[in-house]
Scaffold this active site. Structure first.
Site, PDB file in Angstrom:
ATOM      1  N   ASP A 253      54.256  -4.362  26.349  1.00 46.64           N
ATOM      2  CA  ASP A 253      55.401  -3.495  26.086  1.00 46.64           C
ATOM      3  C   ASP A 253      55.387  -2.328  27.083  1.00 46.64           C
ATOM      4  O   ASP A 253      54.408  -2.139  27.815  1.00 46.64           O
ATOM      5  CB  ASP A 253      55.293  -2.991  24.636  1.00 46.64           C
ATOM      6  CG  ASP A 253      56.520  -2.225  24.195  1.00 46.64           C
ATOM      7  OD1 ASP A 253      57.605  -2.446  24.775  1.00 46.64           O
ATOM      8  OD2 ASP A 253      56.395  -1.403  23.262  1.00 46.64           O
TER       9      ASP A 253
ATOM     10  N   GLU B 223      58.300  -1.152  31.913  1.00 38.46           N
ATOM     11  CA  GLU B 223      59.407  -1.010  32.888  1.00 38.46           C
ATOM     12  C   GLU B 223      58.942  -0.315  34.163  1.00 38.46           C
ATOM     13  O   GLU B 223      59.509  -0.652  35.220  1.00 38.46           O
ATOM     14  CB  GLU B 223      60.554  -0.237  32.235  1.00 38.46           C
ATOM     15  CG  GLU B 223      61.237  -0.985  31.103  1.00 38.46           C
ATOM     16  CD  GLU B 223      60.357  -1.141  29.864  1.00 38.46           C
ATOM     17  OE1 GLU B 223      59.615  -0.199  29.555  1.00 38.46           O
ATOM     18  OE2 GLU B 223      60.420  -2.206  29.236  1.00 38.46           O
TER      19      GLU B 223
ATOM     20  N   ASP C  18      64.362  -2.851  22.027  1.00 41.73           N
ATOM     21  CA  ASP C  18      64.672  -2.070  20.824  1.00 41.73           C
ATOM     22  C   ASP C  18      66.147  -2.145  20.453  1.00 41.73           C
ATOM     23  O   ASP C  18      66.925  -1.212  20.704  1.00 41.73           O
ATOM     24  CB  ASP C  18      64.238  -0.617  21.024  1.00 41.73           C
ATOM     25  CG  ASP C  18      62.732  -0.527  21.203  1.00 41.73           C
ATOM     26  OD1 ASP C  18      62.039  -1.543  20.958  1.00 41.73           O
ATOM     27  OD2 ASP C  18      62.249   0.541  21.601  1.00 41.73           O
TER      28      ASP C  18
HETATM   29  C1  GLC Z   1      58.597   0.144  21.866  1.00 42.83           C
HETATM   30  C2  GLC Z   1      58.748  -1.350  21.626  1.00 42.83           C
HETATM   31  C3  GLC Z   1      58.655  -1.652  20.156  1.00 42.83           C
HETATM   32  C4  GLC Z   1      57.335  -1.111  19.605  1.00 42.83           C
HETATM   33  C5  GLC Z   1      57.213   0.389  19.894  1.00 42.83           C
HETATM   34  C6  GLC Z   1      55.858   0.935  19.482  1.00 42.83           C
HETATM   35  O1  GLC Z   1      59.658   0.827  21.328  1.00 42.83           O
HETATM   36  O2  GLC Z   1      59.931  -1.850  22.176  1.00 42.83           O
HETATM   37  O3  GLC Z   1      58.774  -3.019  19.914  1.00 42.83           O
HETATM   38  O4  GLC Z   1      57.274  -1.328  18.223  1.00 42.83           O
HETATM   39  O5  GLC Z   1      57.390   0.617  21.275  1.00 42.83           O
HETATM   40  O6  GLC Z   1      54.834   0.330  20.173  1.00 42.83           O
END
Ligand code: GLC
Length: 767
Positions: A407, A410, A481
């Protein structure tokens, strides 16, 4: 004719010496031609690995006022003014340079008013100033021309009339159709020009922009802030050929482990406590909800330090993970790129000592904030850093995790954007964030893939949020998200379908919505709509209303259960589609236009999709709706629930009470119908059922151990099943996996025919 530039030919590359700069055409295959002009950028492609050039016959001739390069599928014409026009084998134009002036959008605002409008936070810009590195490509747009692909964008299936950016961002606000970019940059576009299919892939990681007939309906524009002019023209007879050519070039989603097609449960916050994770596993069992994995979000770590596990929350994570696994539930932890700046933390100190982090132009480790606070960012463009990261994943595989979720790659940063001139390496050459930004997540996913492969020996299960073209080789993706709102359920269909057209077959959204509070009706319609989504994960943000199906009581729970159970019945079909996809690149979840490109009714269809060629899904994606129109394309269609048959090429009205997902099977189809299970077992199935829709059909079914790479050395089985008015037959057409089914049932409309396996003759006998 004398104005035509000289050219030089070297095997399949022809270089034309234009005074504005040389232009190269390279014939890779009959359906793939690369257009390249060196604008001073060094480096190699991150999307394309290996040599994709095949020995391909082509001709190059000089016509009155242009050159003509011709393969069996494509003809490229080049004139004295450097115009490039591409036609298909029948001479129909596919991609032709626009010769006129651009007509910038008149937004009716002068400099004074622009400031005023912007003071309230609105955007009123027409066109920003460009530096010398900027370039653009402008192509004709026909009135009957539809544009698809572009990877993970918001909005609709047909991208015509919109504009988009390729620059990976973490965007937490509601992602609506007006948003030009989100987490991924996949600059491939598929077109249908007067019904003729083509593809264009711009292989340039720098920030780019696509205006697809919004500025002017007569042309579309690709522009980039820098980089070489480097694009591929893709041809073929059908849209499917274009996807196959594109995925030949950039790679295909490899066959996944079978359990990864099972249901996956997630919420940001579960992993803060072992008791909570245990309670989720217990409730899944208690409420009879099949499930294969629980995801562990950032809270399992020690202070958000990647490659650590918080022992105050988990006395023995390895034991706990093993206990869950024994109950059929695998663990998939999150790993972000940001490494906490902490002198007592070996991942950080090693990264500093080895120069593995990105740096400021003056040579210090660059620091920005993410979940752990001040953090350093691994320089994933470098092979050594990817190998280091791959080695680090051993910490997790030793604990027994089944996959890794990447995650924030980017990369996201909380303390302002990472400056463009931050030093990121491009392989072993110093480069900039400006150049390497869009491939950061791609390189992280590759490192994670390599790590899992080295340590587990299984087909790696990596999920990534950020991606570039070609990331499909390493990771499944989710769309980031989203929110618990109806427009995001609607958007799921075009978003996942366009990802599929862009090479990404293993995709999914956060079911129920990540941010904001879901409702029982939204969650219900979401699980119905997503039940064929390759990645099937319910995930929600911390601080939102609970989103487990049992949180809402009845009827939500029963309906949710009904669809999860249905999903498991279809897993053998989905797995077959993945086995085919690994050879063709054709996605699992498909827009109707991919299967029926010449049917105009399919070209702007945002609320239906197909699963392979046989299943048509028309979910309810609007609040309070209890019926809808369903467009059925050519052929005959059988209602999955009632078995009523409908003629195609018409809209029908379908009743859809809350518990009904409108679902149609193409008549004369035979489909596998997996066993009712609460998770995908590691032991092979001893029996399989196939259901017939209609009165005849054939089907090719694939089977292997669902786990490792043995299939690559022939250890798999292929079955050919056939039902016609005179005969029902089962043939084992490839026998490489020892555990062939002992029994095979074919459920026809009036009876069930059973076959048993004779190990001696490796054949099936009807009983
Ligand atoms: C980001 C991710 C999400 C995750 C959050 C906390 O927003 O896209 O899926 O739950 O981070 O790690």
């Amino acid at each position: 004719m004398s104005n035509l530039p000289h050219y030089q030919q070297q095997q399949q590359t022809v270089t034309f010496a234009y005074s504005q700069g040389a232009l190269q055409l390279t014939v890779l295959t009959p359906t793939i031609i690369r257009v390249f002009s060196n604008r001073g950028e060094s480096g190699h492609s991150y999307a394309i690995t290996g040599n994709k050039q095949q020995s391909t016959p082509f001709t190059l001739t000089t016509k009155d006022n242009h050159y003509e390069l011709r393969t069996s599928a494509l003809t490229v014409s080049l004139d004295a003014d450097r115009h490039i026009d591409v036609y298909d084998a029948q001479g129909a134009p596919l991609v032709t340079d626009y010769r006129g002036e651009r007509h910038l959008l008149d937004k009716g605002v002068d400099k004074v008013h622009q400031k005023l409008v912007e003071a309230e936070g609105h955007s009123a810009t027409t066109q920003s100033a460009h530096d010398a590195d900027y370039f653009q490509v402008v192509k004709d747009l026909a009135s009957d021309e539809q544009l698809y692909g572009l990877g993970d964008k918001t909005g609709y299936l047909n991208k015509r009339g919109f504009e988009y950016d390729n620059w990976n961002i973490d965007y937490p606000d509601p992602q609506l159709e007006i948003l030009p970019n989100i987490y991924k940059s996949i600059p491939v576009m598929l077109g249908l020009k007067n019904g003729h299919p083509y593809g264009l892939f711009f292989d340039n990681p720098y920030k780019s922009h696509l205006d697809l007939g919004k500025e002017d309906p007569h042309y579309y524009v690709y522009s980039a802030v820098a980089g070489n002019l480097d694009y591929y023209i893709l041809g073929g007879h059908t849209l499917k050929d274009i996807v196959t050519a594109y995925t030949y070039l950039t790679g295909r989603t490899p066959l996944p482990q079978k359990w990864t097609l099972g249901y996956q449960k997630s919420r940001w916050g579960y992993s803060a406590s072992q008791t909570e994770v245990q309670a989720i596993a217990d409730n899944l069992k208690k409420y009879d909800l099949p499930c294969d994995a629980i995801h562990f979000d950032v809270d399992y770590m020690d202070g958000y330090r990647v490659f650590t596990w918080d022992h105050t929350k988990y006395a023995d994570p390895q034991k706990f993970i093993a206990r869950l696994k024994a109950r059929g539930i695998k663990v998939v932890p999150i790993i972000d790129p940001g490494v906490k700046q902490d002198p007592d933390y070996p991942v950080y100190t090693t990264g500093v000592a080895q120069n593995y982090f990105v740096k400021t132009p003056t040579g210090e480790v660059y620091i920005n904030k993410v979940w752990p606070g001040d953090s350093a960012f691994p320089d994933f463009g470098r092979p050594a850093v990817r190998q280091w990261w791959a080695n680090n994943t051993k910490f997790l595989t030793d604990l027994g995790v089944a996959g890794i979720w990447n995650d924030m790659n980017e990369p996201a940063s909380f303390d302002g954007e990472i400056p463009e001139n931050t030093v990121f390496y491009d392989q072993d050459q110093p480069a900039t964030h400006r150049k390497m930004h869009n491939v950061y997540g791609h390189n992280m996913a590759q490192a994670t893939y390599e790590g899992l492969k080295q340590h587990q020996g299984k087909r790696p299960f990596v999920i990534t949020r950020a991606a570039y073209a070609g990331t499909q080789k390493y990771a499944t993706v989710w769309t980031g998200d989203n929110r618990s709102m109806w427009p995001h359920l609607q958007m799921m269909i075009p978003q996942l379908c366009n990802l599929g057209l862009s090479g990404f077959s293993f995709v999914g959204t956060d079911i129920g919505g990540f941010a904001s509070d879901t409702s029982p009706e939204l969650l219900t319609r979401w699980i119905e709509a997503a039940i064929f989504s390759p990645l099937l994960r319910n995930h929600a943000a911390m601080g939102t209303r609970r989103q487990e199906p049992w949180a809402f009581g009845e009827p939500t729970l029963s309906i949710y259960r009904k669809y999860l159970k249905l999903r498991y019945r279809f897993i053998p079909y989905l797995y077959d589609l993945f086995a085919q996809e690994s050879h063709t690149g054709l996605p699992i979840m498909r827009p109707l236009v991919l299967n029926y490109p010449t049917d105009h009714q399919t070209q702007n269809l945002d609320d239906e999709f197909m699963v392979g060629d046989q299943i048509l899904v028309a979910p309810i994606v609007q609040k309070s709706k209890r019926q809808r129109l369903v467009y059925l394309p050519a052929g005959e269609w059988v209602d999955f629930w009632t078995h009523q048959t409908y003629a195609g090429q018409q809209d029908i009205v379908v009743q859809a009470p809350l518990d009904k997902l409108p679902l149609f099977i193409k008549r004369q189809t035979l489909l596998p119908w997996g066993p009712a299970v609460d998770h995908i077992a590691e032991t092979p199935d001893s029996s399989m059922t196939f259901q017939l829709f209609g009165d005849q059909g054939t089907y090719d079914h694939y089977q292997d151990n669902g786990s490792n790479f043995d299939y690559q050395t022939g250890q798999y089985n292929c079955y050919h099943l056939s039902v016609d008015p005179h005969q029902v037959s089962v043939t084992l057409t490839h026998h490489g996996f020892s555990a062939a089914y002992q029994t095979i049932h074919l459920a026809l409309s009036d009876r069930v025919v059973t076959f048993t396996y004779d190990a001696q003759t490796t054949s099936y006998r009807q009983i």
